[in-house]
Write an enzyme that holds these catalytic residues in place. Structure first.
Site, PDB file in Angstrom:
ATOM      1  N   ASP A  14     -11.707  -2.647  -2.917  1.00 30.03           N
ATOM      2  CA  ASP A  14     -10.732  -3.117  -1.947  1.00 30.03           C
ATOM      3  C   ASP A  14      -9.500  -3.547  -2.753  1.00 30.03           C
ATOM      4  O   ASP A  14      -9.570  -3.683  -3.981  1.00 30.03           O
ATOM      5  CB  ASP A  14     -11.340  -4.290  -1.167  1.00 30.03           C
ATOM      6  CG  ASP A  14     -10.376  -4.908  -0.192  1.00 30.03           C
ATOM      7  OD1 ASP A  14      -9.683  -4.159   0.519  1.00 30.03           O
ATOM      8  OD2 ASP A  14     -10.307  -6.149  -0.140  1.00 30.03           O
ATOM      9  N   ASP A 177     -14.070  -8.265  -0.944  1.00 28.83           N
ATOM     10  CA  ASP A 177     -14.181  -9.702  -0.674  1.00 28.83           C
ATOM     11  C   ASP A 177     -14.458 -10.008   0.785  1.00 28.83           C
ATOM     12  O   ASP A 177     -14.587 -11.179   1.148  1.00 28.83           O
ATOM     13  CB  ASP A 177     -12.883 -10.416  -1.084  1.00 28.83           C
ATOM     14  CG  ASP A 177     -11.721 -10.046  -0.180  1.00 28.83           C
ATOM     15  OD1 ASP A 177     -11.485  -8.829   0.016  1.00 28.83           O
ATOM     16  OD2 ASP A 177     -11.059 -10.950   0.344  1.00 28.83           O
TER      17      ASP A 177
END
Length: 235
Positions: A14, A177
């Site tokens: 990400d 996350d």
């Protein structure tokens, strides 16, 4: 170490909250948008809680100060245009990679493992931000939230990335996350790795089977530390 780590052939990351702390610039763009629209600013922590589903959704959340509500379409359109104009011009004023990001990427690259970015941020913005941060050359592939018909938490971007990289998706790691990263990884059938330094609450996410990552790390070099013995064995 999770046994699945022994079969890793690619690592996907990400972007916001995983490779870099971008909230200061995202919050500044939100403040500029709200000011232009004659609305009150929001604290950066509130904007941080709204990050993760792309800028379109972020604008809805900032305009309504609500994670689930949508703004009036005319207001949203004005806000989106304002936000994008400001953010495009201020991508990396305050945004910086996390302290061990580049070290971790360099170590993984030394193993000959292809790396990818799979983000819900617009692809053009993601690619430009990575370039400005000096990280773009580490990645074989960058997929944004507008690159395909679906974005995370759909598994489609992960499956597409694996196909482009020429590997089985089961042999890829998704590092992130947020719940979107973990849900997408589980649905795609690949290993999910949660980071403790991003915007998501890994302790909270780990309490639910649907959002519990297979592995939690406190820094990106930890991925290398687990993969390096495996790669040495293969050689």
């Amino acid at each position: 170490m999770n046994a699945a780590i022994e079969h890793v052939q690619a690592v996907a990351f990400d972007l916001d909250g995983t490779l870099c702390d971008s909230v200061p610039d995202l919050a500044a763009a939100a403040e500029a948008m709200l000011e232009q629209l004659g609305m009150k600013p929001l604290p950066a922590k509130v904007v941080e809680s709204y990050v993760g589903d792309g800028i379109g959704k972020l604008v809805h959340r900032v305009l309504t100060n609500d994670r689930d509500r949508e703004a009036d379409s005319e207001l949203w359109e004005k806000g989106f245009v304002s936000y994008m104009k400001y953010y495009r011009d201020h991508l990396s004023v305050f945004t910086r990679p996390y302290p061990e990001t580049e070290a971790g990427l360099a170590l993984l690259k030394s193993l000959g493992i292809p790396l990818a970015v799979i983000t819900n941020k617009n692809e053009i913005l993601a690619a430009e931000l990575l370039k400005q941060l000096g990280l773009a050359d580490y990645f074989s592939l960058i997929l944004g939230g507008d690159s395909l018909p679906e974005k995370k938490p759909s598994p489609l971007p992960l499956r597409h990335a694996a196909e482009v990289l020429g590997i089985d998706v089961a042999n890829m790691v998704m590092v992130g996350d947020s719940r979107n990263d973990i849900i997408a990884a589980k649905a795609a059938g690949c290993l999910s790795v949660g980071v403790t330094f991003g915007y998501g609450d890994m302790t909270l996410l780990s309490q639910d089977d649907a959002t519990r990552p297979d592995w939690i790390i406190g820094s990106l070099p930890e991925i290398y530390e687990n993969l390096q013995p495996q790669k040495n064995k293969e050689e």
